[in-house]
Design an enzyme around this catalytic site. Sequence first.
Site, PDB file in Angstrom:
ATOM      1  N   ASP A  71       0.871  -1.163   0.000  1.00  0.00           N
ATOM      2  CA  ASP A  71       0.000   0.000   0.000  1.00  0.00           C
ATOM      3  C   ASP A  71       0.912   1.218   0.000  1.00  0.00           C
ATOM      4  OD1 ASP A  71      -2.294   1.738   0.566  1.00  0.00           O
ATOM      5  OD2 ASP A  71      -3.231  -0.060   1.371  1.00  0.00           O
ATOM      6  N   ASP A  74      -3.100   4.761  -2.394  1.00  0.00           N
ATOM      7  CA  ASP A  74      -4.208   5.267  -1.581  1.00  0.00           C
ATOM      8  C   ASP A  74      -4.747   6.580  -2.152  1.00  0.00           C
ATOM      9  OD1 ASP A  74      -5.620   4.908   1.021  1.00  0.00           O
ATOM     10  OD2 ASP A  74      -4.721   6.859   1.473  1.00  0.00           O
ATOM     11  N   GLU A 130      -6.559   3.629  -6.001  1.00  0.00           N
ATOM     12  CA  GLU A 130      -7.860   3.697  -5.329  1.00  0.00           C
ATOM     13  C   GLU A 130      -8.607   4.918  -5.842  1.00  0.00           C
ATOM     14  OE1 GLU A 130      -9.890   3.987  -0.887  1.00  0.00           O
ATOM     15  OE2 GLU A 130      -8.068   5.113  -1.322  1.00  0.00           O
ATOM     16  N   HIS A 181     -11.476  -2.861   3.138  1.00  0.00           N
ATOM     17  CA  HIS A 181     -11.447  -2.492   4.556  1.00  0.00           C
ATOM     18  C   HIS A 181     -12.213  -1.210   4.853  1.00  0.00           C
ATOM     19  CE1 HIS A 181      -8.451  -0.137   2.570  1.00  0.00           C
ATOM     20  NE2 HIS A 181      -8.300   0.628   3.640  1.00  0.00           N
ATOM     21  N   ASP A 182     -12.815  -0.614   3.828  1.00  0.00           N
ATOM     22  CA  ASP A 182     -13.542   0.641   4.022  1.00  0.00           C
ATOM     23  C   ASP A 182     -15.051   0.503   3.852  1.00  0.00           C
ATOM     24  OD1 ASP A 182     -11.213   2.178   4.444  1.00  0.00           O
ATOM     25  OD2 ASP A 182     -10.899   2.377   2.279  1.00  0.00           O
TER      26      ASP A 182
HETATM   27  C1  GLC Z   1      -8.208   5.288   1.840  1.00  0.00           C
HETATM   28  C2  GLC Z   1      -8.046   4.101   2.738  1.00  0.00           C
HETATM   29  C3  GLC Z   1      -8.758   4.385   4.026  1.00  0.00           C
HETATM   30  C4  GLC Z   1      -8.117   5.582   4.669  1.00  0.00           C
HETATM   31  C5  GLC Z   1      -8.108   6.774   3.714  1.00  0.00           C
HETATM   32  C6  GLC Z   1      -7.189   7.856   4.183  1.00  0.00           C
HETATM   33  O1  GLC Z   1      -9.510   5.495   1.459  1.00  0.00           O
HETATM   34  O2  GLC Z   1      -8.495   2.944   2.091  1.00  0.00           O
HETATM   35  O3  GLC Z   1      -8.757   3.292   4.893  1.00  0.00           O
HETATM   36  O4  GLC Z   1      -8.787   5.937   5.839  1.00  0.00           O
HETATM   37  O5  GLC Z   1      -7.653   6.407   2.438  1.00  0.00           O
HETATM   38  O6  GLC Z   1      -5.860   7.474   4.000  1.00  0.00           O
END
Ligand code: GLC
Length: 529
Positions: A99, A201, A264, A325-326
């Site tokens: 990541d 991310d 992402e 995970h979100d």
């Molecule tokens: C992304 C991650 C998430 C995190 C956010 C801020 O969306 O997947 O878990 O809180 O970024 O870094």
Amino acid sequence: MHNHLWWKRGIIYQIYPRSFQDTNGDGIGDLEGIRRRLDYLTWLGVDAIWISPVYPSPMADFGYDVADYCNIDPLFGSIDDFRLLLDDAHGRGLKVVMDFVPNHTSIAHEWFQQSLSAKDHPKRDWYIWRDPAPGGGVPNNWVSSFGGPAWTFDEATGQYYYHAFLSSQPDLNWRNPDVCCAMHDVLRFWLDLGVDGFRVDVIWHLMKDPDFRDNPVNPGYGEGRGEIEKFLQVHSTDHPDVHGVIAGMRKVIDAYPDRVLIGEVYLPVERLVTYYGQDLSGAHLPFNFQLLEVAWQAQRVADLIVEYDRSIPDGGWPNWVLGNHDRPRVAARIGEKQARVGTMLLLTLRGTPTLYYGDELGIGKIHIPDHLVHDPWEKNEPGLGLGRDPERTPMQWDASEAAGFTTGTPWLPLSSDHLSRNVVLQREDAASMLNLTRALIALRRSSAALSVGTFALLKLQGDMLAFERRYSEERVIVVLNLCHNEECWDMPADVVGKILLSTGLRAPDEPVSGSICMQPDEGVVIRCH
Ligand code: GLC
């Protein structure tokens, strides 16, 4: 099929490292834990693991607040543990994707501490500092994704810094070339160690409007939604300049053979596909999250597949995500029975699938009592159902007290669910979600049509979705019953085949032609003669 790169024909498995396997009894998963479970992952049959952040961090956002990009947090182990994991994974033919969190650091990062120290410090411009608005107050109306203002005032220097997430996650200024260079060095650090790629991310956040204009009000905003939805994020995210930044990362990565860049991106399809970049100079795989949000009806799912397929630029490779995970777990969203159908969909669509740990067991919504809430989003905006703890609970390995996850107290609670839903039990049960997932993975890997073949939607009938995958002479048909009733699907006239796999109780090898009567909540894969 082997002419296709691994990340096109392969299956990615996301590990949330805090929750996968603890080996030192502190109740938090670690790298050694992942290493000890590699046999499980190879048994399951995935090709690659993506590990959520393991960098040194104060853990305000559980690792997405990075204090040092080139090290490992002692909670998870050491750089040597990482090397060991990488070697062992590679020894088993598993790829490892890191990541990468380039949009923001932790306030504890030394770059931010230097930036904060004085207005004329050379690192000041590494972050986004603005004067107060004329007359005082925040520079504009941008809101933090976790609620509250996205600007925090620093008394000592009289300016605000911008943070798209927590105030302890200040955004880096990617318009500063020194930031680009430093972050490219970070990528090279991990590439030199041997990682196989990065999941980047919030990649669509990296560049903001240089004039910091106010975001427009969202006319569709309603009660009970997160504060971030009050405004349309048109000036704070998805700025066209982001594509230059991503192309810069791609250049770094392309200097190493066979590496992957995953981004992402939570945006509508027409915006999402721009992240493939001009002439495919962007992310190899801009994450496609549509299945996380779609209303679970055949027509809706069919529409989104068609639109996505049509929107991807020539040469761009599709991908699909069913959980992360979100977002609430798939079994929590559509129910345990349909989660089996959803998994069949994920593993038979055209495009790289990403599986989320624990979804292969069908883990649903785990209740988190108020006093055990960890997620900062839930703490900031309680009671709206935004909290992400329920999808981050420990992996359920066995029926022992802490599910085989830890000898200590798990950082997030397990429910009694693990007594009946765990890897040990499901491995023994031929009809389990785990064995279904494993069979689907094996089927996909053994079939060129499913791994890399073409896709064509077939006739919709009732709440049944059907499509065909082809590669050379191989022709496979997938029929998915998205409702809880028995329904029949009329096969195309030229289809005569046999069942390869069913999510239900149907025997494999059953011959099919004419019409197929689908059991409630059943999906089938058919091989045509
Ligand atoms: C992304 C991650 C998430 C995190 C956010 C801020 O969306 O997947 O878990 O809180 O970024 O870094």
